[in-house]
Each structure stands twice: as structure tokens, then as C-alpha cells.
Scaffold this active site. Structure first.
Site, short mmCIF file in Angstrom:
data_model
loop_
_atom_site.label_atom_id
_atom_site.label_comp_id
_atom_site.label_asym_id
_atom_site.label_seq_id
_atom_site.Cartn_x
_atom_site.Cartn_y
_atom_site.Cartn_z
N TYR A 134 -3.14 3.68 2.91
CA TYR A 134 -3.14 3.66 3.95
C TYR A 134 -4.95 5.00 4.56
O TYR A 134 -5.08 5.31 5.31
CB TYR A 134 -1.80 4.32 4.71
CG TYR A 134 -2.03 4.82 5.97
CD1 TYR A 134 -1.53 3.98 6.94
CD2 TYR A 134 -1.75 5.79 6.38
CE1 TYR A 134 -1.84 3.96 8.06
CE2 TYR A 134 -1.89 6.47 7.70
CZ TYR A 134 -1.57 5.80 8.71
OH TYR A 134 -1.32 5.88 9.73
N HIS A 164 1.05 -1.42 0.03
CA HIS A 164 0.17 -0.10 0.10
C HIS A 164 1.28 1.50 -0.19
O HIS A 164 2.34 1.65 0.17
CB HIS A 164 -0.93 0.17 0.99
CG HIS A 164 -0.14 0.30 2.36
ND1 HIS A 164 -0.35 2.14 2.57
CD2 HIS A 164 -0.25 -0.65 3.37
CE1 HIS A 164 0.53 1.63 3.94
NE2 HIS A 164 0.22 0.62 4.53
N CYS A 165 -0.26 2.00 -0.60
CA CYS A 165 1.26 4.15 -0.15
C CYS A 165 0.15 4.51 0.17
O CYS A 165 -0.62 3.92 1.45
CB CYS A 165 1.60 3.95 -1.59
SG CYS A 165 -0.05 4.08 -3.00
N TRP A 166 -0.20 5.80 0.01
CA TRP A 166 -1.08 6.61 0.70
C TRP A 166 -2.61 6.51 0.10
O TRP A 166 -3.87 6.47 1.00
CB TRP A 166 -0.75 8.28 0.64
CG TRP A 166 -1.71 9.44 1.08
CD1 TRP A 166 -2.01 10.51 0.40
CD2 TRP A 166 -2.15 9.21 2.31
NE1 TRP A 166 -3.32 10.62 1.03
CE2 TRP A 166 -3.15 10.04 1.90
CE3 TRP A 166 -2.21 8.99 3.68
CZ2 TRP A 166 -3.91 10.84 4.14
CZ3 TRP A 166 -2.93 8.89 4.49
CH2 TRP A 166 -4.37 9.95 4.86
#
Length: 346
Positions: free
Chosen positions: A125, A96-98
């Protein structure tokens, strides 16, 4: 080229719980501010690189930012795969990223292309944080262990846990005991965001149909804050009040804080100056200079007990059991608590 599948937060957390590692590809600064507990940070960009790309995006547009990103990431790709390959997983790697956009998508693609099964988190996230805040609005069955300073509430909670009760140690998660003395001897505090992340995963694994025990706390413990939806429930939950005889409480406080440097204790007392009142603060500091820690504790308890009583008076109707003890045996007291609380509830 194989595109990695995207999964929602519920499936993501189930796969994490089953033993599949989480790879957080955000920058180190983003990760440090708050992350899914247990996640491994393999940042696509360093803090400096992320700032550079952000500036480029604003000044020259998306295409220029993407090209610069590719220039930065290209030489790192083999190392990304090596780091991910070293992680043990059961079914797949979770990335995952933001926001679940280009960073996690490209990283997931890279892993799948290299033969490593990877799935990305839809919404990133941010979706985890939204899910967390929604969760804290759940109607929990809570029981709050209350009592003045020095009553051994944390030890009692741990004994209740040993007896099979569901317990959350907020002070342990916050690395702080709540008062101006509460940070002494503790590890560095997490961010509020990380505190909430850890709290969420602990509570999520509990049976919400059964009571969960917590200690009576202010909304803040040092620099971290209990989420408002949960805090509102804490203030409406039934109270179990335990009070030890004053000499026992003084003795416990001296034992707990007496080994800290006098200057550290003096600074904490000075922070309480206005609330203690000038005369009491002066008396406590003089007793400290004379190494009369028993007197210091006795003076401070006058203030803390008054503040505590004012708070408890506002919630008298929530008291479901209260008892005073002239001894401190956490095993016996926790048994007594459970016997009376369950008798009352039944």
C-alpha cells in the site's frame, strides 16, 4: 508450494481496473485509515493481534514474532481461502499489505497453494500512496468554477458533466461543503488519506490532455485536505466566475439550510463569531431566534462575500470568464459558460 508473483503498482492498478478484486490483508484499523477504493479487507491479524506481534517483535525479536503469527494465522487459513474464493475475478486476485512483505507474501502463497491465482503488490500500500502523490504532481489542464456562497456551483458542475465535460466534485468526495455549515446533512467524512485515494482514482481515469473542472475550494474541506501538489495547481488555474442575484442566493441558502435544527445553526454561527464581528453574530443569532432565516442568510453573506472577494482579488489575472445572472437555470447557465469559455480559449 507455489510462490505468488509480485507486480508493480502500474500493473496492479491496470489489473484492478480490468475487474480483478483487491484484497487488503492489513488490520481493520489500517484499512479504515485509508485503503485502495473497492478493496476487500481480509485481515491477517486483528488490531489486537497486530499490536501483540509488534510488541513481541520489539521485545523478543523476529523469530518469536513469526512463530506467534503462525499460531494466530493457522486456524484462520481455511476461512481466508473461503473468503477469497467468494470474490469474482477475471484473471487473478490482487493482494497487498503495507510494504509488500510477509503478510501479503504469505497470503498470496496460501491462495496459490489452494488453487486461486493471486499476485502481490511490490512495495504494498505504501507504493500505492507514493504513486498517488507523484500523480498529483502531474501538470493537469484545470478549469475552476468560482463564485460566492449560494451560487449553485455544485449543480452547475454536475450539468457540465452531463454535457460531456470532465468534472471532479471535491465536496462530494469530502462529504463536506467547505464552510462551518458544510457538514450539515452530510455523511461522516472520510480520512484525508481516503479522500485522496478516491480523488486519485477518479482523476487517473480521466484524459489529462482535456480540461478537468473543479469548484474553487480552500485547501481543507472540513477535516480533509486536498493534496498540496494539486492544490498548488488549483490556485494557478483559470477561473470561471458565476454570480447570481443576491435575493436568489439568499433564497437558495434558506432552502438548503433552513430545515436544520436551530441549535445546530446557532452553533455554526457562534463558530464564526470573531470573523463575523460581535455585532453581526449577535444580529444573526437574534434573527435565528425569531425564525427570520432570510435575515440570517443576508447577514452571513456579508461576511462570506467579503472573504470571497478578498480571495478572488489575489487571482484577478486568472479570470477567463465571468457573468452575472438574475435567474438560476443550471442547464442554460452551463451552456452559456461552455460557449464563452471555449470561444475565449480558441
Amino acid at each position: 508450494m507455489k510462490k505468488s508473483p509480485a507486480i508493480d503498482i502500474t500493473d496492479f492498478l491496470e489489473l484492478r481496473k480490468a475487474g480483478n478484486p483487491v484484497i487488503d490483508v492489513r488490520s481493520p484499523a489500517e484499512f479504515e485509515a485509508g485503503h485502495i477504493p473497492g478493496a476487500c479487507n481480509i485481515p491477517l491479524f486483528s488490531n489486537k493481534e497486530r499490536a501483540e506481534i509488534g510488541t513481541l517483535y520489539k521485545q523478543q525479536g523476529q523469530e518469536a514474532a513469526i512463530l506467534r503469527g503462525l499460531e494466530i494465522v493457522g486456524p484462520k487459513m481455511a476461512d481466508f481461502v473461503r473468503q477469497a474464493k467468494a470474490l469474482p475475478f477475471k484473471n487473478q486476485l490482487l493482494v497487498h499489505c503495507w510494504r509488500g512483505g510477509m503478510r501479503s507474501g504469505s497470503f498470496g502463497w496460501l491462495l496459490n497453494t489452494a488453487g486461486l491465482p493471486a499476485a502481490t503488490l511490490t512495495g504494498g500500500y505504501k507504493s500505492y500512496r507514493n504513486h498517488l502523490l507523484d500523480f498529483f504532481g502531474t501538470a493537469f489542464s484545470l478549469l475552476i468554477l468560482t463564485g460566492g456562497t449560494g451560487n449553485g456551483k455544485t449543480e452547475l458542475l454536475h450539468h457540465l458533466q452531463q454535457k460531456g465535460e470532465q468534472v471532479i466534485d471535491l465536496e462530494g468526495l469530502a462529504h463536506h461543503k467547505g464552510s462551518v455549515f458544510g457538514g450539515m446533512g452530510q455523511q461522516e467524512q472520510p480520512s484525508s488519506e481516503q479522500f485522496q485515494n478516491e480523488l486519485f482514482l477518479q482523476m487517473k481515469e480521466m484524459d489529462i490532455s482535456r480540461p478537468i473542472w473543479l469548484e474553487d475550494e480552500s485547501i481543507s474541506l472540513g477535516n480533509v485536505f486536498i493534496p498540496h501538489p494539486l492544490w498548488n495547481q488549483l490556485r494557478r488555474a483559470p477561473l470561471v466566475r458565476v454570480e447570481l442575484a443576491l435575493p436568489l442566493r439568499i433564497e437558495r441558502l434558506v432552502r438548503e439550510y433552513g430545515n436544520f435544527p436551530p441549535q445546530m445553526l446557532a452553533e455554526a454561527i457562534e463558530k464564526l463569531g470573531k470573523r463575523l464581528g460581535g455585532q453581526h453574530a449577535k444580529a444573526a443569532l437574534e434573527a435565528l431566534q425569531q425564525n427570520n432565516l432570510t435575515e440570517v442568510a443576508a447577514i452571513l453573506l456579508v461576511y462570506y462575500d467579503k472573504a470571497y472577494q478578498q480571495g478572488i482579488d489575489k487571482r484577478k489575472e486568472l479570470l477567463c470568464y465571468e457573468a452575472a445572472y438574475d435567474f438560476f437555470d443550471p442547464e442554460a447557465i452551463s451552456e452559456d459558460i461552455l460557449k464563452h469559455v471555449w470561444k475565449t480559449s480558441n
